[in-house]
Write an enzyme that holds these catalytic residues in place. Structure first.
Site, PDB file in Angstrom:
ATOM      1  N   ILE A   1      28.410  -7.026  17.688  1.00 44.65           N
ATOM      2  CA  ILE A   1      27.166  -7.693  18.085  1.00 44.65           C
ATOM      3  C   ILE A   1      27.517  -8.873  18.993  1.00 44.65           C
ATOM      4  CG2 ILE A   1      24.974  -8.697  17.309  1.00 44.65           C
ATOM      5  CD1 ILE A   1      25.547  -7.457  14.530  1.00 44.65           C
ATOM      6  N   PRO A   2      27.938  -8.565  20.235  1.00 41.88           N
ATOM      7  CA  PRO A   2      28.218  -9.663  21.160  1.00 41.88           C
ATOM      8  C   PRO A   2      26.930 -10.433  21.448  1.00 41.88           C
ATOM      9  CG  PRO A   2      28.372  -7.537  22.281  1.00 41.88           C
ATOM     10  CD  PRO A   2      28.142  -7.257  20.836  1.00 41.88           C
ATOM     11  N   HIS A   3      27.053 -11.725  21.616  1.00 40.17           N
ATOM     12  CA  HIS A   3      25.855 -12.529  21.843  1.00 40.17           C
ATOM     13  C   HIS A   3      26.218 -13.813  22.582  1.00 40.17           C
ATOM     14  CE1 HIS A   3      27.568 -13.606  17.931  1.00 40.17           C
ATOM     15  NE2 HIS A   3      27.181 -14.839  18.196  1.00 40.17           N
ATOM     16  N   GLY A   4      25.193 -14.415  23.154  1.00 40.31           N
ATOM     17  CA  GLY A   4      25.393 -15.668  23.857  1.00 40.31           C
ATOM     18  C   GLY A   4      24.074 -16.289  24.257  1.00 40.31           C
TER      19      GLY A   4
ATOM     20  N   LEU B   1      23.023  -9.324  22.287  1.00 42.90           N
ATOM     21  CA  LEU B   1      21.888 -10.219  22.121  1.00 42.90           C
ATOM     22  C   LEU B   1      22.084 -11.446  23.000  1.00 42.90           C
ATOM     23  CD1 LEU B   1      19.263 -10.819  20.508  1.00 42.90           C
ATOM     24  CD2 LEU B   1      20.702 -12.132  18.946  1.00 42.90           C
TER      25      LEU B   1
END
Length: 154
Positions: A64-67, A102
């Site tokens: 779940i990569p996110h930033g 996300l």
């Protein structure tokens, strides 16, 4: 906040062929840029910067990569299922094939955390993950991802 609030049908794709974590993050940055109007490079830099802090590979073949991106107006998500699992430096060492990116506005705060929690809840359901791996249609994947709130007990 429901998944359909952050994910649209055109942001779900299957059979992505990537040979590395960096390559799949680039593919996802490209997809996100098309749907948000952001620059692909800006998206890629933000998610790569987050990965440098620690892997977003949470285990069981899921990442779940996110930033947070200052110029983004609302929370945005995209989902990719890889054709072949790749090393994502996940906590459990397992290769990853289900990835939910996300992105949130800089000041999203609690909404960003709520969205992450909602996504995590979907991926804790091993039956749902098995279904996500078995379905080939992006439209059906979208339906499965967004059906989560309909199955909650009241």
């Amino acid at each position: 906040m429901e998944i359909e609030d952050i994910l649209d049908k055109d942001s779900v794709t299957t059979s992505v062929k990537a040979k590395s974590k960096k390559q799949v993050l680039q593919e996802m940055a490209s997809l996100a840029a098309k749907h948000t109007g952001l620059l692909e490079r800006d998206v890629f830099d933000i998610i790569l910067e987050r990965e440098r802090l620690g892997t977003t590979g949470v285990g069981n073949g899921i990442a779940i990569p996110h930033g947070k991106i200052p110029s983004l107006e609302s929370i945005y998500g995209c989902f990719v299922r890889l054709a072949e699992p790749i090393d994502f430096e996940a906590e459990d060492g397992a290769p990853v094939d289900l990835i939910f990116l996300l992105l949130a506005p800089e000041l999203a705060g609690a909404d960003h955390l709520k969205a992450l929690a909602r996504i995590s809840k979907i991926f804790r359901d091993t039956d749902k993950c098995d279904q996500l791996r078995a379905i080939d249609s992006p439209a059906q994947l979208y339906e499965l991802l967004t059906s989560e709130h309909h199955n909650q007990e009241v």
